[in-house]
Design a protein around this motif. Structure first.
Motif, PDB file in Angstrom:
ATOM      1  N   ASP A   1       0.840  -1.198   0.000  1.00  0.00           N
ATOM      2  CA  ASP A   1       0.000   0.000   0.000  1.00  0.00           C
ATOM      3  C   ASP A   1       0.879   1.254   0.000  1.00  0.00           C
ATOM      4  N   GLY A   2       0.326   2.337  -0.572  1.00  0.00           N
ATOM      5  CA  GLY A   2       1.049   3.602  -0.580  1.00  0.00           C
ATOM      6  C   GLY A   2       1.881   3.833  -1.821  1.00  0.00           C
TER       7      GLY A   2
ATOM      8  N   SER B   1      -5.920   2.813  -3.493  1.00  0.00           N
ATOM      9  CA  SER B   1      -5.726   2.547  -2.069  1.00  0.00           C
ATOM     10  C   SER B   1      -6.960   2.959  -1.276  1.00  0.00           C
TER      11      SER B   1
ATOM     12  N   GLU C   1      -5.328   5.673   1.527  1.00  0.00           N
ATOM     13  CA  GLU C   1      -4.564   6.860   1.180  1.00  0.00           C
ATOM     14  C   GLU C   1      -5.086   7.460  -0.121  1.00  0.00           C
TER      15      GLU C   1
ATOM     16  N   LYS D   1       7.535 -10.931   2.053  1.00  0.00           N
ATOM     17  CA  LYS D   1       7.147  -9.928   3.047  1.00  0.00           C
ATOM     18  C   LYS D   1       8.373  -9.402   3.781  1.00  0.00           C
TER      19      LYS D   1
ATOM     20  N   THR E   1       9.664  -5.613   3.367  1.00  0.00           N
ATOM     21  CA  THR E   1       9.678  -4.820   4.597  1.00  0.00           C
ATOM     22  C   THR E   1      11.053  -4.203   4.834  1.00  0.00           C
TER      23      THR E   1
ATOM     24  N   GLY F   1       6.209   6.111   2.070  1.00  0.00           N
ATOM     25  CA  GLY F   1       5.585   5.380   3.167  1.00  0.00           C
ATOM     26  C   GLY F   1       4.896   4.110   2.728  1.00  0.00           C
ATOM     27  N   MET F   2       5.508   3.341   1.815  1.00  0.00           N
ATOM     28  CA  MET F   2       4.899   2.091   1.373  1.00  0.00           C
ATOM     29  C   MET F   2       4.818   1.105   2.531  1.00  0.00           C
ATOM     30  N   ARG F   3       3.693   0.428   2.642  1.00  0.00           N
ATOM     31  CA  ARG F   3       3.439  -0.506   3.745  1.00  0.00           C
ATOM     32  C   ARG F   3       3.208  -1.905   3.176  1.00  0.00           C
TER      33      ARG F   3
ATOM     34  N   ASP G   1       1.948  -5.837   4.126  1.00  0.00           N
ATOM     35  CA  ASP G   1       1.214  -6.606   5.128  1.00  0.00           C
ATOM     36  C   ASP G   1       0.551  -7.783   4.425  1.00  0.00           C
TER      37      ASP G   1
END
Length: 335
Positions: A139-140, A169, A172, A192, A196, A206-208, A210
């Protein structure tokens, strides 16, 4: 990937017990990427790894219970192919582990035997079927990132990618979310960790990373099933990226899908469509089911189309839209 021996526990008594147990049994434990592992395969194993449905999840473990207690316990109902205990940097366990057996039947016996079993007085553990998560979210991402840019980058830094799909998204504004599907839980876990740690370099702040949770997956599926408004339809906020320009030989998305399946030796795709709803504004909702002999599972769902002109029937328009969606799922490669 750096590997280290397991004997760095902060608890000296537990460490001595583990060392004595290792010496007595000859079992070797190796700590890799935050998990301490036995087997996978165990000594003397011949043949392929066990099939799906052979791994159980073990939760609610006291933090200072280790393999000298757990492996003999879980091996008492059948041979273990692999045992993984999740560890912290301090040497405590993280409260959960995974035991993989040689057959699904033995895994079921382990669940029936050890769920709510007290490893210590007042410490009942949870044992259930392991859910082999294989889907991640990224995400992001910048709104300008395309699938054709993202796919080769992800395939370069992670292994086992089956498909990549892009969505707006939900958390965001002016950002994109990618759903990444891998061919195994282990591949997804390693991806992952890699992502990460910042291995991916793309536009976006700010990519996340999960796991794809069930509620978000349902939300994304519902969004795909809604008819797009004319405003969304005309903008670039649609989650589906535009396909690359087709060569003169490839005149339709169906042809493009057939060629991809032929090149990857998957067999000829079979597309079934059925119109299930007609809106007054001209939008048609179609159910679809796509079967490809060489792909492990069919593609099913719903899509909305709006018939354009007199050239093709609504079913032909729907099949073209479905073919585009399947191409995205398969992760179309540029040639």
């Amino acid at each position: 990937m750096e590997s280290k021996t397991w004997s760095n526990s902060v608890y000296q008594t537990s460490k001595r017990n583990l060392l004595a147990w290792e010496k007595e049994t000859g079992i070797k434990l190796v700590q890799i990427n935050g998990q301490r592992r036995y087997g996978g395969p165990p000594p003397g194993w011949m043949g392929s790894p066990p099939p799906a449905g052979t791994e159980v999840y073990i939760g609610k473990l006291p933090p200072d219970v280790y393999e000298d207690t757990l492996i003999p316990l879980f091996q008492s109902v059948g041979k273990l192919y692999e045992f993984r205990l999740m560890m912290t940097f301090s040497g405590l366990n993280r409260g959960f582990a995974y035991a993989r057996y040689c057959t699904p039947q033995t895994a079921q016996v382990a669940i029936a035997t050890f769920n709510h079993f007290q490893v210590r007085r007042g410490c009942a553990i949870l044992v259930c079927r392991s859910i082999q998560k294989r889907e991640l979210i990224l995400d992001g991402l910048a709104a300008s990132v395309s699938q054709w840019e993202l796919e080769p980058t992800l395939r370069r830094v992670t292994k086992g990618v089956l498909s990549i799909t892009l969505h707006s998204s939900p958390s965001e504004r002016q950002a994109m979310l990618a759903v990444l599907k891998y061919n195994s839980h282990q591949a997804a876990t390693m991806a992952k960790k890699t992502l990460t740690q910042g291995a991916l370099r793309l536009r976006g702040l700010g990519m996340r990373v999960d796991w794809l949770h069930h509620d978000l997956k349902q939300k994304l599926q519902l969004w795909q099933q809604r008819p797009p408004s004319s405003q969304l339809h005309e903008s670039k906020r649609l989650a589906v990226p535009k396909p690359l320009a087709l060569s003169p030989v490839v005149q339709s998305m169906l042809d493009h899908l057939n060629i991809l399946c032929w090149r990857q030796r998957l067999g000829t795709p079979v597309l079934l469509t059925k119109c299930v709803r007609v809106n007054p504004d001209g939008w048609l909702r179609f159910w679809y089911h796509v079967m490809i002999a060489g792909y492990p599972e069919p593609f099913s769902g719903f899509t909305w189309i709006r018939k354009q002109g007199q050239g093709r029937s609504a079913h032909e328009e729907a099949k073209a839209a479905v073919a585009q969606r399947v191409l995205h799922e398969l992760g179309r490669q540029q040639t």
